[in-house]
Design an enzyme around this catalytic site. Structure first.
Site, mmCIF file in Angstrom:
data_model
loop_
_atom_site.group_PDB
_atom_site.id
_atom_site.type_symbol
_atom_site.label_atom_id
_atom_site.label_comp_id
_atom_site.label_asym_id
_atom_site.label_seq_id
_atom_site.Cartn_x
_atom_site.Cartn_y
_atom_site.Cartn_z
ATOM 1 C CB CYS A 2 -0.601 0.435 1.218
ATOM 2 S SG CYS A 2 -1.800 -1.333 1.524
ATOM 3 N NE ARG A 27 4.496 1.692 -1.410
ATOM 4 C CZ ARG A 27 5.710 1.016 -0.126
ATOM 5 N NH1 ARG A 27 5.967 1.981 -0.816
ATOM 6 N NH2 ARG A 27 5.351 1.291 0.354
ATOM 7 C CD GLU A 479 15.016 -12.894 -11.033
ATOM 8 O OE1 GLU A 479 14.741 -12.104 -11.634
ATOM 9 O OE2 GLU A 479 14.620 -13.506 -10.533
ATOM 10 C CD GLU A 486 8.015 -11.823 -10.651
ATOM 11 O OE1 GLU A 486 8.404 -10.952 -9.046
ATOM 12 O OE2 GLU A 486 9.178 -11.369 -11.205
#
Length: 607
Positions: A2, A27, A479, A486
């Protein structure tokens, strides 16, 4: 996680709060909102989804006021919708919150028992009602806030405004970061310096347990016990324009292309190209005497630490332990005599990594932080800092932060190896020269962008993808798989190539692309055997190597990319770039939100 922004001043704030929230988009979030005081009364505007929805709402229903708070929410308690979006408000106070109130159920029962009606499923709304109860008991806003803070358990950053108080903003932090910016006739509050950068470069970082009473002219800071204290004002680096895409369609691609520059910037801090030597700021431990290094990190930073383990053990001959911070903090590990901890974090605010750091300090271990934000909590609480010079990283999926972390850790390995006599001056010069070449070789890798974009058409339809590597390439395989998961939402797994026959080979068929990272190094022949095994079972091999490696295995690979030949020591830095590009182009092809992938946050400041 947040994001929080607050302004108290002399001019209308709604537009600037919205701009601050846009700078906090990186974020990660799923809803957003703003609260201001209009003629002393609290008004809110909240919207589910992207900030464009909130912006449209504000165009239809404008908010006036010279004081207010804004918030981007990453859902923890309650689904992402308008009801659960922040700010949460009563008739007397509006609050925004980053973190988790662990005892909110008990507090909720208490405030409901005293006649308060809660509309949302969040833990945050309880704070607004708890403060309101103290206000109704006759306490002034600062005293009511302090009374509530003493009741809260968990981690939080809070910002509050109060009905009838157009010159009062209160902020508080425990566990999660919060900073105050000093303006001219205005004061600001935010989750990080990036959100505050266009407003002021004069920043005060609140310390653990601090809370602040802020007016348009000043801020009074108190510690967790309520004693007034002073915190220093620092001048942050200029960052105008850093949150722009620079002509690229996404921040992630821009940041991938920035890697030659930021790796070079990082090297200039530690490597003397004329003498081909590496030097670091004073370390909190003696590399010649340290008995064990414990490297702790989360996510992509954890894979950087994995590569560092190979370097530190193989080159410097230092026993190393690498741990995921969220696991390390709970297993009660004994810390070695004459040992030290190295923590790696892009933001310097990662909750689990910070907790591991504090555990090590409690065990009297020297601590060294590798971070991108020198003013962060981890940096401030560590005994020493090795800074990466990646600059602000806006894309949620880390790219340039990862390669600069690797660059710093490579420098640490060289310095430690030299101090221990594990390498001589000649080998130090060879390794330093290899590092100095990395920015140019990284630019060469980017010349393969179009070829990698073509390969994304092979990956995009897949349901499952395997990544293989050995040695430091194993960490790059992990990775690469993480990046693909992701941002493209394709299930992907990274494996040590030698583990294929211990289970994962059962997954191999013509529908499963297998991406192999294998520079020409002493482990190449072993990896080549694994590639033969995959091909024999119909697996479609996409092979990243140098010209020599590609030449030897081109016939059995479905596709190859020939990268520059480099010293195996620096290969993981370079080979990170093509797996980033492959994930990026695959995600674009699948229509994913590349910069803000679903359910993810840039800085994980809660457990």
């Amino acid at each position: 996680m947040c994001g929080i922004i607050g302004i108290v001043g002399r001019d209308e704030v709604a537009g600037r709060l919205l701009e601050g929230l846009k700078r906090l988009e990186y974020r990660g979030y799923d809803s957003a909102g703003i609260a201001t005081l209009r003629n002393g009364a609290i008004e809110t505007r909240r919207a589910e989804g992207k900030l464009g929805n909130l912006e449209s709402l504000l165009e239809r229903e404008p908010l006036a006021g010279i004081i207010g708070v804004g918030h981007t929410r990453w859902a923890t308690h309650g689904v992402p919708n308008e009801t659960n979006a922040h700010p949460h408000a009563t008739e007397r106070v509006a609050v925004v919150h980053n973190g988790i109130i662990e005892n909110f159920r008990e507090l909720r029962a208490e405030v409901v028992g005293r006649g308060r009606n809660l509309a949302s499923k969040t833990d945050t709304e309880v704070v607004a009602h708890l403060v309101t109860l103290y206000l109704e008991d006759g306490l002034a806003p600062p005293e009511a806030t302090f009374a509530a803070l003493k009741r809260l358990e968990g981690a939080f950053a809070l910002a509050l405004v109060f009905a009838g108080h157009t010159d009062l903003l209160i902020g508080a932090r425990r566990g999660n970061p919060l900073a105050i910016a000093h303006g001219k006739g205005e004061m600001y509050l935010g989750s990080d310096a990036l959100a505050l950068a266009p407003l002021s470069r004069r920043i005060t970082y609140l310390e653990e347990g601090d809370w602040a009473v802020i007016t348009k002219s000043d801020a009074t800071i108190f510690d967790a016990e309520g004693a007034e204290i002073r915190r220093s004002v620092t001048l942050t680096e200029p960052s105008d324009g850093l949150a722009e895409k620079g002509g690229h369609p996404h921040f992630m691609l821009k940041e991938i292309y920035e890697q030659p520059q930021v790796i070079g910037d990082t090297l200039r801090a530690f490597v003397n190209p004329a003498t081909r030597s590496v030097s670091l700021p004073e370390l909190p431990f003696d590399p010649a005497r340290v008995t064990r290094l414990t490297l702790v990190a989360c996510g992509t930073a954890y894979y950087a630490a994995m590569v560092a383990k190979y370097w530190l053990e193989g080159i410097a001959r230092i026993p190393c332990e690498v741990d995921i911070a969220s696991e390390f903090r709970y297993r009660g590990a004994d810390m070695a005599d004459e040992g030290a901890m190295v923590v790696v974090s892009q933001s310097g605010e990662t909750a689990d990594t910070l907790a591991a750091l504090r555990y090590a300090r409690a065990q009297n271990q020297p601590t060294l932080a590798v971070v991108n934000v020198p003013e962060s909590t981890i940096a401030r609480e560590s005994d020493a800092v090795l800074r990466t010079f990646a600059g602000p990283e806006i894309g949620v999926a880390s790219t340039k932060a990862f390669t600069t972390q690797l660059t710093v850790l490579a420098c640490l390995a060289i310095v430690a190896a030299r101090a221990r006599g594990a390498i001589d001056a000649e080998r130090e010069a060879e390794l330093a020269a290899a590092l100095v070449e990395v920015p140019a070789r990284a630019a060469d890798v980017l010349n393969h962008d179009e070829r990698i974009r073509e390969l994304s058409h092979v990956i995009a339809p897949a349901r499952d993808v395997l990544y293989l590597g050995r040695g430091t390439s194993y960490a790059i395989a992990l990775e690469g798989a993480l990046k693909l998961k992701e941002i493209s939402y394709i299930h992907a797994e990274g494996y040590a190539a030698g583990e294929m026959k211990h289970g994962p080979i059962a997954l191999v068929d013509e529908s499963v692309p297998v991406i192999v990272i294998a520079p020409s190094d002493p482990l190449f022949e072993k990896t080549a055997s694994n590639i033969q095994e995959v091909a024999a079972r119909g697996g479609r091999v996409i092979f990243f190597s140098d010209r020599e490696g590609v030449g030897r295995l081109a016939e059995i690979a479905a596709a190859t990319v020939a990268l520059p030949a480099v010293d195996p020591f620096v290969a993981p830095i370079l080979y990170a770039i093509p797996v980033q590009l492959l994930a990026y182009h695959t995600a674009v092809l699948r229509g994913s939100d590349v910069d803000q992938p679903r359910n993810l946050a840039k800085s994980v400041t809660v457990e």
